[in-house]
Design a protein around this motif. Structure first.
Motif: not given
Length: 262
Positions: A96-111, A131-142
């Motif tokens: 977040e804090e580095i000076r340069q902008p950062v572009v993420a390339g999200i292919k296939r898996a990013a849970p 597959t892009y999402g937050l699964l933590e509530v299904r794993l006993g946490t958040f």
């Protein structure tokens, strides 16, 4: 390609663009403490490189990242695990804090943790089959690696609650509609499109990009009056730079500017 630290991250230096890779393809780039430490070091090196104007975050192999290594997550609760729980938030803050902008390339898996890894990036390019999402509530946490704090700032509180509390994957097209990702492309085109997007950023004035990122990141953290004053301060810093003069001279002469970051 330059291997970093324990070899679980790598940087490919491309003139004014740096491509940072999660480099554990045999495990679909699942994150361990070593991998996260290597990524932090990689982005610190990017930040320190004055020639780099933009960076990408990519996964080596067929997937971006399968999230946290499950064995590590199981073992981290043991009193003698020795696992540093601050490694992941420190990585996200570094991105977040580095000076340069950062572009993420999200292919296939990013849970789960991989989803959170993309949130401090400035831009997100996603594949249609991801597959892009937050699964933590299904794993006993958040999600507590920034998911409940960064996500509402990107998509609003209502959308964030739905993503966090249902634990369901977000359709890439829906993610684009709510402003979570910037482009949806074919899976095989993700990495190259992320690099091309970063190259487009590299054409702009590097000092302008850096101060714009600082101002934008501060926008939701300050009252409007303070934010406007901070914006002006950052703008005034660039008035006596060679790039400022070059930008206006190039426009007046109807040519492409040659920015040098000075």
């Amino acid at each position: 390609m330059e291997s970093i630290g324990t070899g679980l991250a790598a940087i490919d230096w491309n003139d004014t663009r740096a491509d940072v890779y999660l480099s554990r393809p045999d495990k679909r780039n699942a994150m361990t403490v070593d991998l996260m430490c290597d990524l932090t070091e990689a982005f610190e090196r990017v930040d320190a490189n004055e020639d780099v104007r933009a960076a990408t975050l990519l996964g080596e192999g067929p997937a971006f990242c399968a999230g946290m290594d499950l064995e590590m997550m199981r073992d981290r609760v043991e009193p003698d695990s020795g696992i540093d729980r601050d490694v992941f938030p420190e990585l996200l803050e570094t991105i977040e804090e580095i000076r340069q902008p950062v572009v993420a390339g999200i292919k296939r898996a990013a849970p789960a943790g991989a989803f959170e890894l993309t949130l401090p990036c400035d831009f997100r390019i996603i594949g249609r089959e991801a597959t892009y999402g937050l699964l933590e509530v299904r794993l006993g946490t958040f999600p507590h690696g920034g998911g409940t704090q960064r996500l509402p700032r990107l998509v609003g509180l209502s959308n964030a609650k739905e993503i966090v509390m249902t634990g369901e994957f977000v359709d890439p097209e829906d993610a684009a509609e709510m402003g979570l990702v910037h482009e949806v492309v074919d899976t095989d085109a993700v990495d190259e499109r992320a690099k091309a997007f970063a190259d487009g950023l590299c054409d702009n004035a590097p000092l302008g990009l850096r101060n714009a990122k600082r101002a934008l990141n501060a926008a939701l953290e300050m009252p409007l009056e303070r934010g406007l004053a901070y914006e002006r301060q950052l703008g005034y810093e660039l008035d006596d730079t060679d790039d400022y003069r070059e930008g206006f001279e190039a426009r007046l002469e109807d040519r492409e500017p040659a920015f040098r970051g000075e």
